[in-house]
Design a protein around this motif. Sequence first.
Motif, mmCIF file in Angstrom:
data_model
loop_
_atom_site.group_PDB
_atom_site.id
_atom_site.type_symbol
_atom_site.label_atom_id
_atom_site.label_comp_id
_atom_site.label_asym_id
_atom_site.label_seq_id
_atom_site.Cartn_x
_atom_site.Cartn_y
_atom_site.Cartn_z
ATOM 1 N N ARG A 139 -3.960 3.095 10.369
ATOM 2 C CA ARG A 139 -4.350 1.771 9.815
ATOM 3 C C ARG A 139 -4.486 1.994 8.444
ATOM 4 O O ARG A 139 -5.579 1.533 8.005
ATOM 5 C CB ARG A 139 -5.513 1.538 10.652
ATOM 6 C CG ARG A 139 -5.238 1.139 12.160
ATOM 7 C CD ARG A 139 -6.151 0.392 12.979
ATOM 8 N NE ARG A 139 -6.343 -0.990 12.253
ATOM 9 C CZ ARG A 139 -5.566 -2.027 13.023
ATOM 10 N NH1 ARG A 139 -4.777 -1.593 13.832
ATOM 11 N NH2 ARG A 139 -5.759 -3.239 12.468
ATOM 12 N N ILE A 140 -3.528 2.410 7.675
ATOM 13 C CA ILE A 140 -3.567 2.713 6.170
ATOM 14 C C ILE A 140 -2.344 2.028 5.471
ATOM 15 O O ILE A 140 -1.242 2.224 6.091
ATOM 16 C CB ILE A 140 -3.493 3.935 5.882
ATOM 17 C CG1 ILE A 140 -4.951 4.768 6.291
ATOM 18 C CG2 ILE A 140 -3.643 4.132 4.174
ATOM 19 C CD1 ILE A 140 -4.673 6.476 6.038
ATOM 20 N N VAL A 141 -2.755 1.167 4.620
ATOM 21 C CA VAL A 141 -1.749 0.403 3.710
ATOM 22 C C VAL A 141 -1.904 1.110 2.318
ATOM 23 O O VAL A 141 -2.860 1.080 1.773
ATOM 24 C CB VAL A 141 -2.052 -1.134 3.809
ATOM 25 C CG1 VAL A 141 -0.853 -1.732 2.800
ATOM 26 C CG2 VAL A 141 -1.839 -1.765 5.054
ATOM 27 N N LYS A 142 -0.527 1.226 1.613
ATOM 28 C CA LYS A 142 -0.622 1.700 0.314
ATOM 29 C C LYS A 142 0.330 0.919 -0.240
ATOM 30 O O LYS A 142 1.533 0.306 0.208
ATOM 31 C CB LYS A 142 -0.017 3.109 0.355
ATOM 32 C CG LYS A 142 -1.105 3.876 0.712
ATOM 33 C CD LYS A 142 -0.740 5.708 0.635
ATOM 34 C CE LYS A 142 -1.554 6.648 1.065
ATOM 35 N NZ LYS A 142 -1.162 7.959 0.966
ATOM 36 N N LYS A 149 -7.575 -1.724 0.603
ATOM 37 C CA LYS A 149 -8.363 -2.000 1.551
ATOM 38 C C LYS A 149 -8.246 -3.434 2.363
ATOM 39 O O LYS A 149 -8.484 -4.359 1.409
ATOM 40 C CB LYS A 149 -9.673 -1.877 1.185
ATOM 41 C CG LYS A 149 -10.760 -1.885 2.176
ATOM 42 C CD LYS A 149 -12.241 -1.534 1.642
ATOM 43 C CE LYS A 149 -13.239 -1.753 2.869
ATOM 44 N NZ LYS A 149 -14.678 -1.230 2.353
ATOM 45 N N LEU A 150 -7.640 -3.628 3.247
ATOM 46 C CA LEU A 150 -7.389 -4.633 3.855
ATOM 47 C C LEU A 150 -8.524 -5.121 5.178
ATOM 48 O O LEU A 150 -8.838 -4.188 5.740
ATOM 49 C CB LEU A 150 -6.161 -4.920 4.596
ATOM 50 C CG LEU A 150 -4.987 -4.697 3.647
ATOM 51 C CD1 LEU A 150 -3.393 -4.792 4.036
ATOM 52 C CD2 LEU A 150 -4.909 -5.738 2.374
ATOM 53 N N THR A 151 -8.439 -6.378 5.385
ATOM 54 C CA THR A 151 -9.573 -6.760 6.715
ATOM 55 C C THR A 151 -8.643 -6.572 7.942
ATOM 56 O O THR A 151 -7.335 -6.283 7.521
ATOM 57 C CB THR A 151 -9.901 -8.091 6.837
ATOM 58 O OG1 THR A 151 -8.688 -9.025 6.604
ATOM 59 C CG2 THR A 151 -10.854 -8.504 5.287
ATOM 60 N N ARG A 152 -9.088 -6.617 8.897
ATOM 61 C CA ARG A 152 -8.412 -6.429 10.286
ATOM 62 C C ARG A 152 -7.279 -7.416 10.328
ATOM 63 O O ARG A 152 -6.090 -7.221 10.968
ATOM 64 C CB ARG A 152 -9.122 -6.487 11.673
ATOM 65 C CG ARG A 152 -10.292 -5.020 11.722
ATOM 66 C CD ARG A 152 -10.985 -5.177 12.771
ATOM 67 N NE ARG A 152 -11.992 -4.167 12.768
ATOM 68 C CZ ARG A 152 -11.894 -2.926 13.179
ATOM 69 N NH1 ARG A 152 -10.525 -2.735 13.706
ATOM 70 N NH2 ARG A 152 -12.712 -1.896 13.203
ATOM 71 N N LYS A 153 -7.581 -8.504 10.208
ATOM 72 C CA LYS A 153 -6.629 -9.742 9.922
ATOM 73 C C LYS A 153 -5.408 -9.635 8.914
ATOM 74 O O LYS A 153 -4.339 -9.865 9.275
ATOM 75 C CB LYS A 153 -7.317 -11.192 10.257
ATOM 76 C CG LYS A 153 -8.446 -11.352 10.901
ATOM 77 C CD LYS A 153 -7.574 -11.652 12.444
ATOM 78 C CE LYS A 153 -8.674 -12.276 13.439
ATOM 79 N NZ LYS A 153 -9.359 -11.198 14.165
ATOM 80 N N GLU A 154 -5.994 -9.377 7.890
ATOM 81 C CA GLU A 154 -4.803 -8.895 6.771
ATOM 82 C C GLU A 154 -3.954 -7.847 7.192
ATOM 83 O O GLU A 154 -2.759 -8.110 7.142
ATOM 84 C CB GLU A 154 -5.675 -8.860 5.652
ATOM 85 C CG GLU A 154 -6.224 -9.793 4.826
ATOM 86 C CD GLU A 154 -7.294 -9.521 3.928
ATOM 87 O OE1 GLU A 154 -8.070 -10.586 3.460
ATOM 88 O OE2 GLU A 154 -7.376 -8.477 3.604
ATOM 89 N N ARG A 198 -2.257 -11.491 -0.256
ATOM 90 C CA ARG A 198 -1.292 -11.385 -1.552
ATOM 91 C C ARG A 198 -1.933 -10.875 -2.617
ATOM 92 O O ARG A 198 -1.562 -10.143 -3.349
ATOM 93 C CB ARG A 198 -0.821 -12.768 -1.704
ATOM 94 C CG ARG A 198 0.523 -13.078 -0.607
ATOM 95 C CD ARG A 198 1.048 -14.240 -1.423
ATOM 96 N NE ARG A 198 2.173 -14.757 -0.594
ATOM 97 C CZ ARG A 198 2.244 -15.945 -0.032
ATOM 98 N NH1 ARG A 198 1.311 -16.949 0.022
ATOM 99 N NH2 ARG A 198 3.259 -16.350 0.839
ATOM 100 N N LYS A 199 -3.326 -11.477 -2.937
ATOM 101 C CA LYS A 199 -3.908 -11.008 -4.002
ATOM 102 C C LYS A 199 -4.170 -9.689 -4.150
ATOM 103 O O LYS A 199 -4.273 -8.851 -5.188
ATOM 104 C CB LYS A 199 -5.308 -11.747 -4.204
ATOM 105 C CG LYS A 199 -6.110 -11.574 -5.383
ATOM 106 C CD LYS A 199 -7.374 -12.501 -5.394
ATOM 107 C CE LYS A 199 -8.109 -12.365 -6.721
ATOM 108 N NZ LYS A 199 -8.234 -10.731 -7.066
ATOM 109 N N LYS A 200 -4.620 -8.959 -3.009
ATOM 110 C CA LYS A 200 -4.828 -7.361 -2.989
ATOM 111 C C LYS A 200 -3.749 -6.748 -3.031
ATOM 112 O O LYS A 200 -3.878 -5.662 -3.970
ATOM 113 C CB LYS A 200 -5.569 -6.989 -1.811
ATOM 114 C CG LYS A 200 -6.884 -7.616 -1.567
ATOM 115 C CD LYS A 200 -7.387 -7.279 0.112
ATOM 116 C CE LYS A 200 -8.753 -7.925 0.230
ATOM 117 N NZ LYS A 200 -9.336 -7.373 1.584
#
Length: 231
Positions: A139-142, A149-154, A198-200
Amino acid sequence: MRLLVVEDDLLLGEGLCMGLRKQGYAVDKAMDGYQAIEMIEITEYDLIILDLALPNMSGWEILEKIRTYDLEIRILILSAKSFVEDKIKGLDMGANDYLTKPFDFFELEARIRNLLRQKISLEESVIVYGSISLDSTKRIVKVGEVPVKLTRKEFGILEYLIKNPEKVFSAEKLMEHVWDGDVDLFSNTFKYHMYSLRKKVADLDSVAAEMIQTVRGVGYCLSAKSMERGQ
């Protein structure tokens, strides 16, 4: 990940749903066999927690019916039937796991994680699109080499889009996968999470953020191609 709890015990069912939602899952609940089948036919679930002793249609019948047309969805039987013969029957009929009542919630959650990992392992664990990479297991996004760092929904929105690149999905379809059945489809919740996602991404790579597209009057997609954009 979206789960369905099929349990006719009101207190147990509500307790399971509450506990699993706290762990970040989107959870729906059915209290009898007919309701369960109806929900399974119209909603895409990643895993089903299935009691066997249900009104109208037994868990055995539900399991048999599902396996006639879907061999991929993960099914965990949660039942007071503790005889070895029942466990063997359930697994032979196509259940992926069998846990007897009474049970420890943390063991149940560990079994759910294991079954979902097995499902993910059949696909690609790490998916890359442009400069965005998403690891479904960790559960890692790069973006590039920088973690986001995203919320669960994002994370859920991005995971669905990156697994289905170039495809346009309505907000309702994305919400159906990421939220549970109690979500208000007319609220601004989804738009807020999409804006925040999108902003993150844009804070690290404006080109990557442009790939998360709004298609005017249709929905959203992850695409490197230029499409008619909305706001």
